[in-house]
Design an enzyme around this catalytic site. Structure first.
Site, PDB file in Angstrom:
ATOM      1  N   SER A 398       0.804  -1.230   0.000  1.00  0.00           N
ATOM      2  CA  SER A 398       0.000   0.000   0.000  1.00  0.00           C
ATOM      3  C   SER A 398       0.829   1.268   0.000  1.00  0.00           C
ATOM      4  O   SER A 398       0.275   2.360  -0.173  1.00  0.00           O
ATOM      5  CB  SER A 398      -0.942   0.003   1.213  1.00  0.00           C
ATOM      6  OG  SER A 398      -1.903  -1.025   1.094  1.00  0.00           O
ATOM      7  N   LYS A 545       3.057   6.658   5.097  1.00  0.00           N
ATOM      8  CA  LYS A 545       2.108   5.670   4.589  1.00  0.00           C
ATOM      9  C   LYS A 545       2.602   4.286   4.956  1.00  0.00           C
ATOM     10  O   LYS A 545       3.777   3.953   4.792  1.00  0.00           O
ATOM     11  CB  LYS A 545       1.975   5.783   3.067  1.00  0.00           C
ATOM     12  CG  LYS A 545       0.933   4.825   2.488  1.00  0.00           C
ATOM     13  CD  LYS A 545      -0.462   5.275   2.858  1.00  0.00           C
ATOM     14  CE  LYS A 545      -1.516   4.215   2.496  1.00  0.00           C
ATOM     15  NZ  LYS A 545      -1.509   3.084   3.453  1.00  0.00           N
ATOM     16  N   THR A 546       1.693   3.457   5.460  1.00  0.00           N
ATOM     17  CA  THR A 546       2.017   2.080   5.805  1.00  0.00           C
ATOM     18  C   THR A 546       1.750   1.166   4.606  1.00  0.00           C
ATOM     19  O   THR A 546       1.109   1.554   3.636  1.00  0.00           O
ATOM     20  CB  THR A 546       1.195   1.597   6.996  1.00  0.00           C
ATOM     21  OG1 THR A 546      -0.199   1.682   6.660  1.00  0.00           O
ATOM     22  CG2 THR A 546       1.472   2.431   8.239  1.00  0.00           C
ATOM     23  N   GLY A 547       2.222  -0.045   4.721  1.00  0.00           N
ATOM     24  CA  GLY A 547       1.966  -1.056   3.697  1.00  0.00           C
ATOM     25  C   GLY A 547       2.171  -2.435   4.277  1.00  0.00           C
ATOM     26  O   GLY A 547       3.091  -2.647   5.065  1.00  0.00           O
TER      27      GLY A 547
END
Length: 613
Positions: A398, A545-547
């Site tokens: 993501s 932003k995480t993923g």
């Protein structure tokens, strides 16, 4: 450069490292001999010294030994990409097309160091073969002496045997100017020269007792281990020195046992026999334990020890200190070895076709887990923190929503924070409950709604999507998706073809922060506006932003137990911006998504890290 080339470079590094370790071990043993006079009598310490050097060689060969290093890595830059870039975009693309039509992995030029490592492996194998041939030659010589000699069936027929022995080896008498010697690891045999009968009876008995003491002490096993280790590292001069000292310690140990409790007159007779024997023999026979076989160079020192023998040290501190020193050498050699870092982006030079055609040997996800923390100053590009396997490419998951947002706003598909708001429809991916609702750009980025990103990329179309990824210099540029599934537009960034390393993530984000990508100002402004932000206790404002995604197993299934957790972005305070990337792979199955866990752990440590910069 293939994975095999990287192994060759590691083998070269291990070879150099074991030579350095050998120097350290030799210096340590010299210090021990000076401080503890009885150290030379300890055969165990000499064999352990050899084992230490071999252990250093092997531990550097371990796949992830560079994690313990404390010095910067060696960057193995490949010249191919630079040449392709210099040739220009048209030429590079033509080279990519040629590569696809005739995909030969070896067509890329390899760096000179890879050729050097390959040459060293060839030299090593040749040297190993030569060392093995010498051992076989020595064995044939000893077998030939046995075949030419006469077996002494009754030990009482030889004055050197004071009594019949229950477990005596086969005794063979030969008419050759050799030293009495014991050889044969599994079937020991004792070779005695016929001229030994001319010695005094007491001298004969002490000489024979010396060889039989080797048998009782299992010196053949010790010597065989030493010879094997020396042969494996034949190129290391210190292994030869240490093996010679092992032989020396064995001879001194047998001398000490033979002469224990004997009067001075018998000691002198024993020394005289040693001198007489060395005068008769032509030279020491390799791969055998021999009376006087250490050589004439050490004759004076050995005779001095025979006349006034030392006793084995009973003080444990000396041996413990030596053992600690050997262990420290292994640890220090490992910690100070430079890791091999191979960083090249052939796609940036010649497009994704070249990446797929000429780099098929990119290592798969290793058995060990991946962990990286990378921090870079956005303005200067100075690397501030570089910890872990930051060059390893994995799926962006993501975190790819950041470039998708830039694409969407630049192309006009996305208009503001809440437009367009798209309804959830049956058939959309709905892995998370929050995805089963109408979604706008803000909630999309917050909840990582996959189907919303897919709607943006589908509207972009394959050609424009590929062009954006290439212009962003994003990872390996490969948006083809899974082979044969035609899902590049919708899933290439989720455990599929598109991969990026933490180093490349930081490079991309630095271009975003500095607005150096070919995008409109609105694309930058709106992407920043919909990204989540956190304010740390020390005043730094963090945008990130995480993923979360899983590695793909060989059978095509997702490896749910070893999720990747990303957290990427930048932190700002007082006009300074620090770009970061955090990647953590679960070593075992964990509760919840890996991305939020990586973010939480990173933010806990980030204030202290930023204050220290």
């Amino acid at each position: 450069m293939s994975a095999f080339d990287l192994w060759l470079l590691r083998f070269l590094l291990a070879s150099c490292g074991c030579v350095v370790a050998g120097l350290g071990v030799w210096a340590l043993t010299a210090l021990c001999r000076r401080c503890v006079a009885e150290f030379s009598l300890q055969r165990s310490m000499w064999l352990l010294s050899q084992i230490t050097v071999v252990a250093t060689f092997l531990v550097i060969l371990l796949p992830h030994s560079e994690r313990l290093r404390v010095i910067p890595p060696i960057d193995l830059a490949d010249e191919t990409a630079a040449r392709l870039v210099a040739a220009g975009g048209t030429t590079a693309r033509a080279a990519a097309s040629t590569a696809v039509s005739a995909p030969v992995a070896g067509s890329i030029e390899r760096p000179w160091l890879a050729y050097g490592a390959q040459a060293w492996l060839l030299v090593y194998l040749l040297g190993l073969g030569y060392a093995g041939a010498r051992l076989l030659h020595a064995r044939r010589i000893l077998n030939g002496l046995c075949a030419a000699g006469c077996r002494v069936d009754a030990l009482n027929q030889h004055d050197g045997f004071a009594a019949t022995l229950a477990r005596a080896p086969a005794v063979i008498e030969v008419d050759a100017p050799i030293s009495p010697m014991l050889f044969g690891l599994f079937r020991p045999r004792l070779l005695l020269p016929r001229h030994l009968r001319g010695f005094d009876v007491l001298q004969q008995q002490m000489i024979v007792e010396h060889e039989l003491t080797h048998l009782r002490r299992r010196d053949l096993h010790w010597m065989s281990a030493g010879v094997l280790l020396q042969t494996l590292l034949w190129f290391n001069p210190f292994m030869r020195l240490l093996r010679a000292k092992l032989s020396w310690a064995q001879e001194l140990g047998c001398d000490r046992d033979v002469l224990r409790g004997r009067p001075q007159a018998q000691r002198k007779a024993y020394a005289a026999a040693l001198v007489a024997q060395l005068r008769m023999q032509r030279g020491p026979t390799p791969a055998a334990l021999a009376f006087g076989g250490v050589g004439a160079s050490t004759l004076a020192q050995r005779i001095a020890l025979i006349r006034q023998p030392g006793t084995a040290s009973r003080r444990p501190w000396g041996r413990c200190a030596a053992l600690a020193g050997l262990a420290g050498i292994v640890g220090a050699t490992l910690a100070f070895q430079p890791a091999l870092a191979w960083r090249i982006d052939p796609v940036a030079a010649a497009g994704p076709a070249l990446d797929k055609a000429l780099w098929p040997f990119t290592p798969a996800t290793p058995q060990g887990t991946i962990s990286c923390t990378e921090l870079v100053d956005a303005a200067s590009g100075e690397r501030l923190v570089h910890e872990g396997q930051c060059e390893q490419r994995v799926t962006p998951a993501s975190t790819f929503n950041i470039p998708v947002s830039l694409m969407g706003y630049d192309s006009g598909i996305l208009r503001d924070e809440h437009t367009p708001k798209l309804p959830y429809r049956a058939g959309y991916v709905n892995w998370n409950p929050s995805w089963r609702a109408a979604t706008d750009p803000t909630s999309w980025l917050k909840n990582s709604v996959l189907w919303y990103a897919q709607q943006v990329t589908l509207q972009l179309g394959a050609a424009r999507f590929q062009r954006y990824v290439k212009d962003f210099h994003y990872g390996n540029h490969d948006v083809a998706g899974d082979a044969g599934k035609d899902n590049g537009l919708t899933l290439s960034w989720v455990s599929s073809s598109l991969k990026i390393s933490p180093v490349e993530q930081v490079a991309f984000l630095r271009n975003v922060v500095n607005r150096e990508l070919p995008l409109t100002a609105k694309a930058y402004d709106m992407t920043l506006r919909i990204m989540q932000s956190d304010t740390l206790a020390n005043g730094w404002e963090v945008h990130g932003k995480t993923g979360t995604a899983s590695p793909v197993l060989p059978d095509g299934r997702d490896d749910e137990a070893h999720q990747y957790g990303w957290f990427v972005g930048w932190a700002k305070k007082d006009g300074r911006t620090i770009v970061f990337a955090r990647l953590a792979q679960d070593p075992q199955r964990q509760t919840g998504a890996a991305g939020p866990r990586a973010k939480a752990a990173f933010l806990r440590d980030l204030p202290a890290r930023l204050d220290a910069l």
